[in-house]
Design a protein around this motif. Structure first.
Motif, PDB file in Angstrom:
ATOM      1  N   TRP A 182       0.374   0.086  -2.687  1.00  0.00           N
ATOM      2  CA  TRP A 182      -0.227   0.082  -4.022  1.00  0.00           C
ATOM      3  C   TRP A 182      -0.800  -1.277  -4.415  1.00  0.00           C
ATOM      4  CZ3 TRP A 182      -2.862   1.755  -7.786  1.00  0.00           C
ATOM      5  CH2 TRP A 182      -2.780   1.211  -9.070  1.00  0.00           C
ATOM      6  N   GLN A 183      -0.064  -2.345  -4.196  1.00  0.00           N
ATOM      7  CA  GLN A 183      -0.493  -3.661  -4.656  1.00  0.00           C
ATOM      8  C   GLN A 183      -1.881  -4.016  -4.128  1.00  0.00           C
ATOM      9  OE1 GLN A 183       1.657  -5.419  -6.722  1.00  0.00           O
ATOM     10  NE2 GLN A 183       0.115  -7.000  -7.107  1.00  0.00           N
ATOM     11  N   GLN A 184      -2.104  -3.785  -2.846  1.00  0.00           N
ATOM     12  CA  GLN A 184      -3.414  -4.065  -2.258  1.00  0.00           C
ATOM     13  C   GLN A 184      -4.426  -2.974  -2.583  1.00  0.00           C
ATOM     14  OE1 GLN A 184      -4.662  -6.804  -0.656  1.00  0.00           O
ATOM     15  NE2 GLN A 184      -2.725  -7.747  -1.286  1.00  0.00           N
ATOM     16  N   ALA A 185      -3.975  -1.733  -2.569  1.00  0.00           N
ATOM     17  CA  ALA A 185      -4.891  -0.610  -2.804  1.00  0.00           C
ATOM     18  C   ALA A 185      -5.486  -0.661  -4.200  1.00  0.00           C
ATOM     19  CB  ALA A 185      -4.156   0.709  -2.589  1.00  0.00           C
ATOM     20  N   ALA A 186      -4.704  -1.135  -5.179  1.00  0.00           N
ATOM     21  CA  ALA A 186      -5.180  -1.193  -6.566  1.00  0.00           C
ATOM     22  C   ALA A 186      -6.435  -2.038  -6.699  1.00  0.00           C
ATOM     23  CB  ALA A 186      -4.074  -1.732  -7.463  1.00  0.00           C
ATOM     24  N   LYS A 187      -6.555  -3.064  -5.870  1.00  0.00           N
ATOM     25  CA  LYS A 187      -7.719  -3.951  -5.947  1.00  0.00           C
ATOM     26  C   LYS A 187      -9.014  -3.210  -5.621  1.00  0.00           C
ATOM     27  CE  LYS A 187      -4.897  -7.940  -4.623  1.00  0.00           C
ATOM     28  NZ  LYS A 187      -4.634  -8.993  -3.597  1.00  0.00           N
ATOM     29  N   ARG A 188      -8.910  -2.147  -4.837  1.00  0.00           N
ATOM     30  CA  ARG A 188     -10.105  -1.394  -4.454  1.00  0.00           C
ATOM     31  C   ARG A 188     -10.667  -0.572  -5.615  1.00  0.00           C
ATOM     32  NH1 ARG A 188      -9.419   1.795   1.015  1.00  0.00           N
ATOM     33  NH2 ARG A 188     -11.699   1.679   0.860  1.00  0.00           N
ATOM     34  N   LEU A 189      -9.862  -0.385  -6.646  1.00  0.00           N
ATOM     35  CA  LEU A 189     -10.294   0.399  -7.797  1.00  0.00           C
ATOM     36  C   LEU A 189     -10.968  -0.459  -8.866  1.00  0.00           C
ATOM     37  CD1 LEU A 189      -7.108   2.633  -8.219  1.00  0.00           C
ATOM     38  CD2 LEU A 189      -9.276   3.292  -7.152  1.00  0.00           C
ATOM     39  N   THR A 190     -10.839  -1.780  -8.731  1.00  0.00           N
ATOM     40  CA  THR A 190     -11.381  -2.681  -9.748  1.00  0.00           C
ATOM     41  C   THR A 190     -12.890  -2.495  -9.901  1.00  0.00           C
ATOM     42  OG1 THR A 190      -9.675  -4.292  -9.192  1.00  0.00           O
ATOM     43  CG2 THR A 190     -11.561  -5.093 -10.461  1.00  0.00           C
TER      44      THR A 190
END
Length: 270
Positions: A49-57
């Protein structure tokens, strides 16, 4: 019922399970960039999640908290239940409310820490957010966080306004009505209709299913959930361990097809 407004005042196609694995995330990002889906909900206990969330920015999408008490990720956080056991404990009022509140607040904080702000909406992995006691604990955290008062914040209600099969009916009976009533009394927006439930058979006729769902929606303040993944290049052991992986790949291919776009146009959802 308070209706969805502004960017929610249209059909919401939500991809569940963001951050579960790379195949799912890749499919969701692609569908967002192609403007096929406009919503996703995240499994924030996932180590991805921590890294994946950045892809949604900065993507044009609503991102929600996919409240989780049953996935493989919950073991590490001492909040894992087999779904059937969770339902039994919830309906017999044997769950520890204080523990539930701690688990929900943990997931809330992990969402905010990685994504930068509160979730746009809340739903549940295997729809656990609507169960007795679980929804009570959820609303306690909602009050604590002063969430749900913004115009575009909402809770998913898993209640279909038309017959959409036995599985959809069972899901609805496991707390959707009470969740909707509580949200209404608190002034929190909800969807007015819900679709996307089927048996995850890889041979399901998705064109027929989607045609029926789109034809029956009560209005355009509705949610259709989907479960997607990209195929071969992401077929790691982690991905293949997913019990509905083949169905996810089929859903992704269907949503990317010209046939899906033609269906949307024919039903007035283009």
């Amino acid at each position: 019922m308070r209706q969805l407004t502004n960017n929610l005042n249209k059909l919401c196609i939500n991809a569940d399970d963001f951050a579960q694995n790379a195949a799912i995330d890749a499919a969701i990002i692609d569908l967002v960039e192609c403007k096929i889906i406009n919503s996703t909900s995240a499994l924030v206990l996932s180590p991805h999640w921590q890294q994946a969330a950045k892809r949604l920015t900065n993507l044009p999408i609503q991102v929600g908290l996919h409240l989780d008490l049953t996935s493989q990720f919950t073991h590490e956080f001492d909040c894992h239940y087999k779904l059937s056991n969770l339902i039994y404990l919830a309906y017999t009022r044997q769950l520890d409310i204080q523990h539930l509140e701690q688990v929900i607040e943990l997931q809330w904080d992990r969402f905010c820490d990685a994504y930068g702000h509160a979730p746009d909406f809340i739903d549940g992995h295997q729809h656990v957010h609507q169960l007795p006691q679980v929804r009570d604990a959820l609303f306690s955290i909602i009050i604590k966080k002063s969430w749900g008062l913004q115009q575009n914040q909402w809770i998913r209600i898993c209640k279909a306004k038309h017959w959409r099969g036995l599985k959809a009916m069972i899901i609805s009976t496991l707390g959707a009505k009470h969740l909707q009533q509580k949200a209404y009394t608190m002034g929190i927006a909800t969807n007015s209709d819900f679709a996307g439930v089927y048996d995850f058979n890889k041979n399901s006729n998705l064109k027929e299913l989607w045609s029926n769902w789109l034809s029956q929606l009560s209005d355009k303040h509705s949610v259709i959930m989907c479960h997607v993944a990209i195929g071969s290049q992401y077929a790691t052991d982690e991905v293949l361990h997913d019990a509905i992986y083949d169905a996810r790949v089929n859903e992704y291919k269907w949503l990317k097809s010209d046939g899906f776009q033609l269906l949307l146009q024919s039903k007035g959802f283009s």
